[in-house]
Design a protein around this motif. Structure first.
Motif, short mmCIF file in Angstrom:
data_model
loop_
_atom_site.label_atom_id
_atom_site.label_comp_id
_atom_site.label_asym_id
_atom_site.label_seq_id
_atom_site.Cartn_x
_atom_site.Cartn_y
_atom_site.Cartn_z
N HIS A 21 48.37 69.98 46.86
CA HIS A 21 49.19 68.79 46.27
C HIS A 21 49.52 69.00 44.70
O HIS A 21 48.88 69.74 44.10
N MET A 22 50.49 68.30 44.35
CA MET A 22 51.01 68.38 43.08
C MET A 22 50.06 67.74 42.10
O MET A 22 49.46 66.69 42.41
N PRO A 23 49.88 68.55 41.00
CA PRO A 23 49.00 67.67 40.07
C PRO A 23 49.62 66.42 39.37
O PRO A 23 50.77 66.46 39.33
N ASP A 24 48.95 65.61 39.18
CA ASP A 24 49.40 64.39 38.31
C ASP A 24 50.23 64.75 37.06
O ASP A 24 51.21 63.87 36.90
N LYS A 25 49.78 65.74 36.26
CA LYS A 25 50.51 65.84 35.25
C LYS A 25 50.93 67.40 35.33
O LYS A 25 49.81 68.30 35.59
N LEU A 26 52.12 67.86 35.54
CA LEU A 26 52.65 68.94 35.24
C LEU A 26 52.58 69.86 34.01
O LEU A 26 52.96 69.18 32.93
N SER A 27 52.17 70.93 33.95
CA SER A 27 52.47 71.77 32.94
C SER A 27 53.82 72.50 32.47
O SER A 27 54.24 72.99 33.62
N PRO A 28 54.37 72.56 31.47
CA PRO A 28 55.52 73.26 31.08
C PRO A 28 55.42 74.70 31.61
O PRO A 28 54.29 75.53 31.35
N GLY A 29 56.57 75.38 32.26
CA GLY A 29 56.51 76.81 32.40
C GLY A 29 55.90 77.19 33.70
O GLY A 29 55.67 78.26 34.10
N ILE A 30 55.62 76.21 34.35
CA ILE A 30 54.76 76.31 35.87
C ILE A 30 55.63 75.77 36.86
O ILE A 30 55.93 74.52 36.94
N LEU A 31 55.87 76.56 38.02
CA LEU A 31 56.48 76.20 38.90
C LEU A 31 55.37 75.81 40.17
O LEU A 31 54.61 76.87 40.56
N TYR A 32 55.16 74.61 40.44
CA TYR A 32 54.09 74.21 41.54
C TYR A 32 54.45 74.28 42.82
O TYR A 32 55.77 73.83 43.19
N ILE A 33 53.94 75.16 43.83
CA ILE A 33 54.45 75.31 45.21
C ILE A 33 53.48 74.83 46.29
O ILE A 33 52.18 75.15 46.11
N SER A 34 53.68 73.81 47.12
CA SER A 34 53.02 73.40 48.12
C SER A 34 53.64 73.78 49.46
O SER A 34 54.78 73.13 49.70
N MET A 35 53.13 74.59 49.91
CA MET A 35 53.59 75.10 51.31
C MET A 35 53.37 73.97 52.49
O MET A 35 54.23 74.06 53.31
N GLU A 36 52.09 73.36 52.34
CA GLU A 36 51.76 72.39 53.19
C GLU A 36 52.94 71.35 53.28
O GLU A 36 53.43 70.86 54.38
N TYR A 37 53.45 71.02 52.18
CA TYR A 37 54.57 69.83 52.01
C TYR A 37 55.98 70.59 51.80
O TYR A 37 56.63 69.78 51.55
N ALA A 38 56.00 71.75 52.02
CA ALA A 38 57.33 72.44 51.89
C ALA A 38 58.29 71.87 50.45
O ALA A 38 59.34 71.45 50.66
N THR A 39 57.57 72.00 49.39
CA THR A 39 58.16 71.53 48.07
C THR A 39 57.75 72.36 47.05
O THR A 39 56.59 72.90 46.97
N ALA A 40 58.55 72.38 46.08
CA ALA A 40 57.98 72.80 44.58
C ALA A 40 58.39 71.64 43.67
O ALA A 40 59.19 71.04 43.85
N SER A 41 57.74 71.72 42.52
CA SER A 41 57.99 71.02 41.46
C SER A 41 57.62 71.71 40.29
O SER A 41 56.70 72.36 40.20
N HIS A 42 58.34 71.14 38.89
CA HIS A 42 58.07 71.87 37.87
C HIS A 42 58.84 70.88 36.54
O HIS A 42 59.75 69.77 36.97
N LEU A 43 58.38 71.30 35.65
CA LEU A 43 59.29 70.48 34.31
C LEU A 43 60.40 71.08 34.14
O LEU A 43 60.60 72.32 34.15
N CYS A 44 61.36 70.27 33.87
CA CYS A 44 62.96 70.67 33.62
C CYS A 44 62.77 71.92 32.63
O CYS A 44 61.99 71.93 31.61
N CYS A 45 63.34 73.08 32.80
CA CYS A 45 63.61 74.15 31.92
C CYS A 45 64.26 74.07 30.53
O CYS A 45 64.09 74.81 29.59
N CYS A 46 64.88 72.91 30.39
CA CYS A 46 65.65 72.60 29.18
C CYS A 46 64.53 72.05 28.05
O CYS A 46 64.67 72.32 26.98
N GLY A 47 63.44 71.66 28.52
CA GLY A 47 62.38 71.04 27.61
C GLY A 47 62.34 69.63 27.51
O GLY A 47 61.52 69.11 26.77
N CYS A 48 63.12 68.84 28.47
CA CYS A 48 63.20 67.57 28.13
C CYS A 48 62.09 66.88 28.80
O CYS A 48 61.95 65.54 28.46
#
Length: 147
Positions: A14-41
């Motif tokens: 499961h995706m964490p409640d709070k994402l950390s910058p510079g990390i791509l979180y990948i859930s194979m179970e839910y076929a999705t990835a999530s990250h904080l925008c690479c521009c730093g916004c």
């Protein structure tokens, strides 16, 4: 200008409640990835894996996403590619290019879930199509596996 030039990956259920910058979180179970925008916004970017959306590859060491990540609906409008963990700036798009890209992506998703009659009419029938009735789930899993 991109603040993050590299994304480490972390496989999660499961995706964490709070994402950390510079990390791509990948859930194979839910076929999705999530990250904080690479521009730093600080905006969260979600990339679902599907034929008409994103494809994720993992070579045992690094992750790539295809196609590019275009954050057109965010204020930053950043655009980049994740290639073997490296974040590569993909350049700005004009409003017309963004509109055309959104339209193209919408059509691709619509065709994925509701193919045009011309494509279905010419598709070969399965061997015992007259006697074989598959559930929606069976058809969906067959579609995912390319059968």
């Amino acid at each position: 200008m991109l603040k993050h030039k590299h994304l480490d990956h972390q496989f999660v259920r499961h995706m964490p409640d709070k994402l950390s910058p510079g990390i791509l979180y990948i859930s194979m179970e839910y076929a999705t990835a999530s990250h904080l925008c690479c521009c730093g916004c600080g905006e969260e970017v979600v990339t679902p894996f599907a034929p008409a959306q994103w494809k994720m590859t993992f070579d045992g060491d690094a992750v790539s996403l295809h196609p590019s990540v275009g954050n057109w609906l965010l204020k930053c409008r950043s655009h980049y590619v994740l290639r073997e963990g490296r974040v590569v700036d993909a350049g700005s798009w004009s409003d017309a290019e963004i509109a055309a890209g959104i339209l193209r992506d919408g059509r691709a998703r619509a065709e994925m879930f509701d193919p045009p009659a011309r494509m279905v009419a010419h598709a070969p029938a399965p061997a015992n199509a007259s006697t074989q009735k598959r559930s929606a789930w069976a058809r969906f899993t067959a579609w995912l596996s390319g059968r």
